[in-house]
Design a protein around this motif. Structure first.
Motif, PDB file in Angstrom:
ATOM      1  N   ILE A 205      -9.343   3.988  -6.118  1.00 51.77           N
ATOM      2  CA  ILE A 205     -10.770   3.822  -6.399  1.00 51.77           C
ATOM      3  C   ILE A 205     -11.384   3.240  -5.130  1.00 51.77           C
ATOM      4  N   GLU A 206     -12.443   3.856  -4.649  1.00 52.91           N
ATOM      5  CA  GLU A 206     -13.156   3.339  -3.488  1.00 52.91           C
ATOM      6  C   GLU A 206     -14.595   3.028  -3.862  1.00 52.91           C
ATOM      7  N   ILE A 207     -15.075   1.921  -3.363  1.00 54.03           N
ATOM      8  CA  ILE A 207     -16.493   1.562  -3.493  1.00 54.03           C
ATOM      9  C   ILE A 207     -16.985   1.386  -2.064  1.00 54.03           C
TER      10      ILE A 207
ATOM     11  N   ASP B 278     -16.826  -1.977   2.300  1.00 52.17           N
ATOM     12  CA  ASP B 278     -16.155  -0.898   1.586  1.00 52.17           C
ATOM     13  C   ASP B 278     -14.840  -1.459   1.058  1.00 52.17           C
ATOM     14  N   VAL B 279     -14.500  -1.146  -0.178  1.00 52.87           N
ATOM     15  CA  VAL B 279     -13.204  -1.558  -0.717  1.00 52.87           C
ATOM     16  C   VAL B 279     -12.457  -0.337  -1.237  1.00 52.87           C
ATOM     17  N   ARG B 280     -11.158  -0.382  -1.043  1.00 54.86           N
ATOM     18  CA  ARG B 280     -10.239   0.648  -1.536  1.00 54.86           C
ATOM     19  C   ARG B 280      -9.219  -0.073  -2.405  1.00 54.86           C
ATOM     20  N   LEU B 281      -9.093   0.376  -3.637  1.00 57.20           N
ATOM     21  CA  LEU B 281      -8.170  -0.227  -4.594  1.00 57.20           C
ATOM     22  C   LEU B 281      -7.105   0.796  -4.949  1.00 57.20           C
TER      23      LEU B 281
ATOM     24  N   VAL C 298     -17.798  -4.295 -11.915  1.00 59.16           N
ATOM     25  CA  VAL C 298     -17.513  -5.727 -11.815  1.00 59.16           C
ATOM     26  C   VAL C 298     -17.012  -6.066 -10.415  1.00 59.16           C
ATOM     27  N   VAL C 299     -16.133  -5.219  -9.867  1.00 60.40           N
ATOM     28  CA  VAL C 299     -15.630  -5.463  -8.514  1.00 60.40           C
ATOM     29  C   VAL C 299     -16.791  -5.476  -7.519  1.00 60.40           C
ATOM     30  N   ALA C 300     -17.706  -4.520  -7.635  1.00 52.57           N
ATOM     31  CA  ALA C 300     -18.863  -4.465  -6.728  1.00 52.57           C
ATOM     32  C   ALA C 300     -19.694  -5.740  -6.827  1.00 52.57           C
TER      33      ALA C 300
END
Length: 129
Positions: free
Chosen positions: A11-13, A38-41, A62-64
């Motif tokens: 999942i990427e934001i 940017d986050v990559r999970l 929620v992560v954002a």
């Protein structure tokens, strides 16, 4: 006989924007600036796919929100520190096995023309910092 391990699901934001007062210079703390993250999970999304239930996956909304809060609170000197803070919150969910966090600092105090300053850290669950 089993084949090679499948790569993790991702999942990427991208492009989480926030106004922060991070930096080593007084004007960075006083004036603040925009940071983009940017986050990559990495995680296994099969349980969520099977159940079709949000409770079985990472809620990226929620992560954002958590990343946005991390950008806008508790100023630090270095973007490396901010990136680690965000990586730690991403790995707090036991389903996330690894994360990559990219911090963009497009208004960094550099005296020559440039587009962006970017730092990416990669962390795995269970590794100590």
């Amino acid at each position: 006989m089993s084949g090679p391990a499948l790569p993790p699901d991702v999942i990427e934001i991208r492009g989480i924007r926030g106004f922060g007062r991070h930096g080593v210079f007084e004007h960075e703390r006083a004036d603040g600036q925009e940071f983009v993250v940017d986050v990559r999970l990495e995680l296994d999304t099969r349980p969520a796919a099977a159940s079709d239930d949000l409770a079985d996956t990472v809620n990226y909304g929620v992560v954002a929100e958590q990343v946005h809060q991390a950008i806008e609170s508790d100023p630090v000197d270095l973007i490396e520190t901010l990136a680690q803070r965000i990586a730690d919150l991403c790995l707090a969910d036991r389903r996330v096995t690894a994360t990559a966090v990219t911090i963009h600092k497009p208004s960094a105090p550099i005296t020559v023309p440039f587009d962006d300053v970017v730092l990416t850290v990669q962390r795995r669950a269970g590794e100590s910092t």
